[in-house]
Write a protein that holds these residues in place. Sequence first.
Motif, PDB file in Angstrom:
ATOM      1  N   UNK A 150       1.783  11.037  -9.137  1.00 57.79           N
ATOM      2  CA  UNK A 150       0.962  11.413 -10.288  1.00 57.79           C
ATOM      3  C   UNK A 150       0.072  12.612 -10.008  1.00 57.79           C
ATOM      4  N   UNK A 151      -0.437  12.735  -8.784  1.00 54.23           N
ATOM      5  CA  UNK A 151      -1.407  13.782  -8.478  1.00 54.23           C
ATOM      6  C   UNK A 151      -0.741  15.083  -8.048  1.00 54.23           C
ATOM      7  N   UNK A 152       0.323  14.981  -7.277  1.00 56.61           N
ATOM      8  CA  UNK A 152       0.901  16.172  -6.679  1.00 56.61           C
ATOM      9  C   UNK A 152       2.100  16.729  -7.425  1.00 56.61           C
ATOM     10  N   UNK A 153       2.400  16.213  -8.601  1.00 60.66           N
ATOM     11  CA  UNK A 153       3.553  16.741  -9.328  1.00 60.66           C
ATOM     12  C   UNK A 153       3.249  18.167  -9.796  1.00 60.66           C
ATOM     13  N   UNK A 154       4.296  18.966  -9.866  1.00 53.48           N
ATOM     14  CA  UNK A 154       4.131  20.363 -10.248  1.00 53.48           C
ATOM     15  C   UNK A 154       4.005  20.470 -11.768  1.00 53.48           C
ATOM     16  N   UNK A 163       0.823  -1.213   0.000  1.00 58.98           N
ATOM     17  CA  UNK A 163       0.000   0.000   0.000  1.00 58.98           C
ATOM     18  C   UNK A 163       0.854   1.258   0.000  1.00 58.98           C
ATOM     19  N   UNK A 164       2.027   1.203   0.623  1.00 57.67           N
ATOM     20  CA  UNK A 164       2.940   2.341   0.586  1.00 57.67           C
ATOM     21  C   UNK A 164       3.341   2.630  -0.857  1.00 57.67           C
ATOM     22  N   UNK A 165       3.538   1.598  -1.641  1.00 55.74           N
ATOM     23  CA  UNK A 165       3.835   1.762  -3.060  1.00 55.74           C
ATOM     24  C   UNK A 165       2.669   2.459  -3.769  1.00 55.74           C
ATOM     25  N   UNK A 166       1.445   2.068  -3.461  1.00 61.83           N
ATOM     26  CA  UNK A 166       0.273   2.698  -4.068  1.00 61.83           C
ATOM     27  C   UNK A 166       0.219   4.187  -3.719  1.00 61.83           C
ATOM     28  N   UNK A 167       0.459   4.500  -2.456  1.00 58.69           N
ATOM     29  CA  UNK A 167       0.426   5.901  -2.017  1.00 58.69           C
ATOM     30  C   UNK A 167       1.522   6.705  -2.712  1.00 58.69           C
ATOM     31  N   UNK A 168       2.713   6.122  -2.847  1.00 59.75           N
ATOM     32  CA  UNK A 168       3.817   6.825  -3.505  1.00 59.75           C
ATOM     33  C   UNK A 168       3.502   7.104  -4.973  1.00 59.75           C
TER      34      UNK A 168
END
Length: 68
Positions: free
Chosen positions: A59-63, A49-54
Amino acid sequence: MIALSIISFIIGIIVYLCAGFVCGRICVEIVRKKEVGANEVLWFWAGFLLNFIAVFMTLVLKKNDSDK
């Protein structure tokens, strides 16, 4: 073109699952080395799950370039 998209999607899923497996195994090895007597199966899934969160945060928080 659709076939290429499907093939790249399948390859992406395979790579994601392999990375999750590796991350889970790393968590299990850390728990084994610490010798805390924790459940290794739960730590494997926690690492997965840590892999999923990473991946999600990457993907979502990239600038974006438009944020400058």
